[in-house]
Design a protein around this motif. Structure first.
Motif, PDB file in Angstrom:
ATOM      1  N   VAL A   1      42.603  32.136  38.059  1.00 13.23           N
ATOM      2  CA  VAL A   1      41.804  33.465  37.999  1.00 13.23           C
ATOM      3  C   VAL A   1      41.949  34.150  36.718  1.00 13.23           C
ATOM      4  N   GLY A   2      40.793  34.305  36.001  1.00 13.11           N
ATOM      5  CA  GLY A   2      40.813  34.670  34.604  1.00 13.11           C
ATOM      6  C   GLY A   2      40.725  36.319  34.539  1.00 13.11           C
ATOM      7  N   VAL A   3      41.174  36.933  33.739  1.00 12.34           N
ATOM      8  CA  VAL A   3      40.757  38.561  33.551  1.00 12.34           C
ATOM      9  C   VAL A   3      40.446  38.844  32.212  1.00 12.34           C
ATOM     10  N   ILE A   4      39.074  39.264  32.029  1.00  9.94           N
ATOM     11  CA  ILE A   4      38.582  39.357  30.714  1.00  9.94           C
ATOM     12  C   ILE A   4      37.788  40.762  30.505  1.00  9.94           C
ATOM     13  N   PRO A   5      38.043  41.330  29.363  1.00 13.21           N
ATOM     14  CA  PRO A   5      37.408  42.619  29.075  1.00 13.21           C
ATOM     15  C   PRO A   5      35.953  42.304  28.850  1.00 13.21           C
ATOM     16  N   ARG A   6      35.303  43.413  29.258  1.00 13.35           N
ATOM     17  CA  ARG A   6      33.676  43.248  29.182  1.00 13.35           C
ATOM     18  C   ARG A   6      33.142  42.935  27.682  1.00 13.35           C
ATOM     19  N   PHE A   7      33.705  43.127  26.912  1.00 15.39           N
ATOM     20  CA  PHE A   7      33.338  43.048  25.285  1.00 15.39           C
ATOM     21  C   PHE A   7      33.513  41.549  25.129  1.00 15.39           C
ATOM     22  N   MET A   8      34.458  40.911  25.701  1.00 16.94           N
ATOM     23  CA  MET A   8      34.675  39.599  25.505  1.00 16.94           C
ATOM     24  C   MET A   8      33.871  38.820  26.365  1.00 16.94           C
ATOM     25  N   GLU A   9      33.446  39.115  27.454  1.00 16.13           N
ATOM     26  CA  GLU A   9      32.662  38.309  28.359  1.00 16.13           C
ATOM     27  C   GLU A   9      31.022  38.423  27.793  1.00 16.13           C
ATOM     28  N   GLU A  10      31.021  39.538  26.890  1.00 16.79           N
ATOM     29  CA  GLU A  10      29.513  39.506  26.455  1.00 16.79           C
ATOM     30  C   GLU A  10      29.339  38.593  25.259  1.00 16.79           C
ATOM     31  N   VAL A  11      30.368  38.381  24.482  1.00 12.59           N
ATOM     32  CA  VAL A  11      30.084  37.181  23.740  1.00 12.59           C
ATOM     33  C   VAL A  11      30.450  36.006  23.957  1.00 12.59           C
ATOM     34  N   GLU A  12      30.493  35.758  25.403  1.00 10.12           N
ATOM     35  CA  GLU A  12      30.542  34.302  26.065  1.00 10.12           C
ATOM     36  C   GLU A  12      31.940  33.721  25.710  1.00 10.12           C
ATOM     37  N   TRP A  13      33.169  34.465  25.610  1.00 12.78           N
ATOM     38  CA  TRP A  13      34.514  33.898  25.432  1.00 12.78           C
ATOM     39  C   TRP A  13      34.789  33.498  26.904  1.00 12.78           C
ATOM     40  N   GLY A  14      34.497  33.674  28.124  1.00 10.99           N
ATOM     41  CA  GLY A  14      35.081  33.309  29.199  1.00 10.99           C
ATOM     42  C   GLY A  14      35.001  31.892  29.671  1.00 10.99           C
ATOM     43  N   HIS A  15      35.995  31.543  30.392  1.00 11.41           N
ATOM     44  CA  HIS A  15      35.677  30.197  30.984  1.00 11.41           C
ATOM     45  C   HIS A  15      34.722  30.045  31.892  1.00 11.41           C
TER      46      HIS A  15
ATOM     47  N   VAL B   1      35.822  40.537  35.367  1.00 13.17           N
ATOM     48  CA  VAL B   1      35.681  41.280  34.207  1.00 13.17           C
ATOM     49  C   VAL B   1      36.153  42.724  34.549  1.00 13.17           C
ATOM     50  N   VAL B   2      36.733  43.055  33.185  1.00 10.72           N
ATOM     51  CA  VAL B   2      37.358  44.536  33.474  1.00 10.72           C
ATOM     52  C   VAL B   2      37.137  45.339  32.043  1.00 10.72           C
ATOM     53  N   ASP B   3      37.187  46.549  32.271  1.00 13.03           N
ATOM     54  CA  ASP B   3      36.632  47.620  31.323  1.00 13.03           C
ATOM     55  C   ASP B   3      37.244  47.321  29.937  1.00 13.03           C
ATOM     56  N   ASP B   4      38.549  46.911  29.721  1.00  9.71           N
ATOM     57  CA  ASP B   4      38.955  47.068  28.484  1.00  9.71           C
ATOM     58  C   ASP B   4      40.556  45.959  28.502  1.00  9.71           C
ATOM     59  N   MET B   5      41.154  46.017  27.204  1.00 14.24           N
ATOM     60  CA  MET B   5      42.257  45.304  27.073  1.00 14.24           C
ATOM     61  C   MET B   5      43.354  45.900  28.009  1.00 14.24           C
ATOM     62  N   HIS B   6      43.617  47.161  27.856  1.00 11.51           N
ATOM     63  CA  HIS B   6      44.729  47.982  28.909  1.00 11.51           C
ATOM     64  C   HIS B   6      44.565  47.657  30.375  1.00 11.51           C
ATOM     65  N   GLN B   7      43.268  47.485  30.798  1.00  6.48           N
ATOM     66  CA  GLN B   7      43.139  47.294  32.245  1.00  6.48           C
ATOM     67  C   GLN B   7      43.363  45.650  32.431  1.00  6.48           C
ATOM     68  N   ARG B   8      42.923  44.774  31.620  1.00  8.08           N
ATOM     69  CA  ARG B   8      43.032  43.466  31.734  1.00  8.08           C
ATOM     70  C   ARG B   8      44.635  43.074  31.768  1.00  8.08           C
ATOM     71  N   LYS B   9      45.657  43.557  30.642  1.00 15.37           N
ATOM     72  CA  LYS B   9      47.146  43.426  30.874  1.00 15.37           C
ATOM     73  C   LYS B   9      47.594  43.995  32.214  1.00 15.37           C
ATOM     74  N   ARG B  10      47.265  45.072  32.646  1.00 12.44           N
ATOM     75  CA  ARG B  10      47.715  45.721  34.063  1.00 12.44           C
ATOM     76  C   ARG B  10      47.427  44.845  34.833  1.00 12.44           C
ATOM     77  N   THR B  11      46.016  44.284  35.114  1.00 12.95           N
ATOM     78  CA  THR B  11      45.416  43.574  36.358  1.00 12.95           C
ATOM     79  C   THR B  11      46.325  42.092  36.394  1.00 12.95           C
ATOM     80  N   MET B  12      46.507  41.633  34.952  1.00 11.07           N
ATOM     81  CA  MET B  12      47.554  40.300  35.251  1.00 11.07           C
ATOM     82  C   MET B  12      48.620  40.432  35.650  1.00 11.07           C
ATOM     83  N   LEU B  13      49.448  41.437  35.209  1.00 12.10           N
ATOM     84  CA  LEU B  13      50.727  41.724  35.638  1.00 12.10           C
ATOM     85  C   LEU B  13      50.878  42.051  36.946  1.00 12.10           C
TER      86      LEU B  13
END
Length: 196
Positions: A63-77, A85-97
């Motif tokens: 399962v990948g968790v990626i912030p929207r701005f990274m997905e928009e530039v096609e960083w996602g696997h 796809v989450v809103d920001d880096m903070h939500q990404r880290k919390r979701t992963m933990l």
């Protein structure tokens, strides 16, 4: 508590030495072979991509968790079991933990180090009580662990805080390290200056 899904922090760079990329792929295979799912930053390149490919090659759940701005530039696997796809880096880290039963850190840059130190801080405070393993590929994390040990010796942290993490030299040591980790209490936090 049973470990079912592991949060893995890793670099997105593919410019690093091949030994780091190799270790990331081995970790992915190792976790999948042991029936453990992976939640990670969702990237398709560097150690992140090798980790995911290694696990997927063994039929693992990734399962990948990626912030929207990274997905928009096609960083996602593009081949994961799931990409959130989450809103920001903070939500990404919390979701992963919050989605994980353990944390593993592969080598990486400032982002990886920031994630690892946040997990260590959360555990220090009793906000996260699960095992944390650090994969010391090519001695990468030696200076980092020495700094943490200096924090303890200088009494910015207590001696028992050295049990927050486990350092391993090879990806194949990760699952045994996670399964043998000492329990950690939600009551780990105490007022400043209190030693008991």
């Amino acid at each position: 508590m049973a470990i079912r899904q592991v949060c893995v922090y890793a670099a997105s760079s593919d410019k690093c030495h091949a030994s780091y990329l190799d270790a990331a792929g081995r970790l992915g295979r190792h976790l999948a072979k042991n029936g453990l799912g992976i939640v990670y930053g969702g990237g398709g390149s560097g150690l992140m991509g090798r980790l995911a490919q290694g696990a997927l090659s063994e039929g693992g759940k990734v399962v990948g968790v990626i912030p929207r701005f990274m997905e928009e530039v096609e960083w996602g696997h593009t081949g994961l079991t799931e990409l959130r796809v989450v809103d920001d880096m903070h939500q990404r880290k919390r979701t992963m933990l919050e989605a994980s039963d353990a944390v593993v850190a592969l080598p990486g840059g400032c982002g990886t180090l920031e994630e690892l130190f946040e997990a260590i801080a959360w555990k220090r405070l009793g906000l996260y009580t699960n095992p944390i393993a650090i994969v010391n590929t090519s001695g990468f994390y030696k200076p980092c662990v020495e700094l943490l040990e200096r924090c303890i010796s200088e009494r910015f942290m207590d001696p028992e805080h050295g049990a927050i993490w486990t350092l391993v030299d090879a990806p194949e040591e990760v699952v045994p390290a996670l399964r043998s980790a000492s329990p950690w209490s939600k009551n780990a936090i105490r007022p400043p200056g209190k030693t008991t």
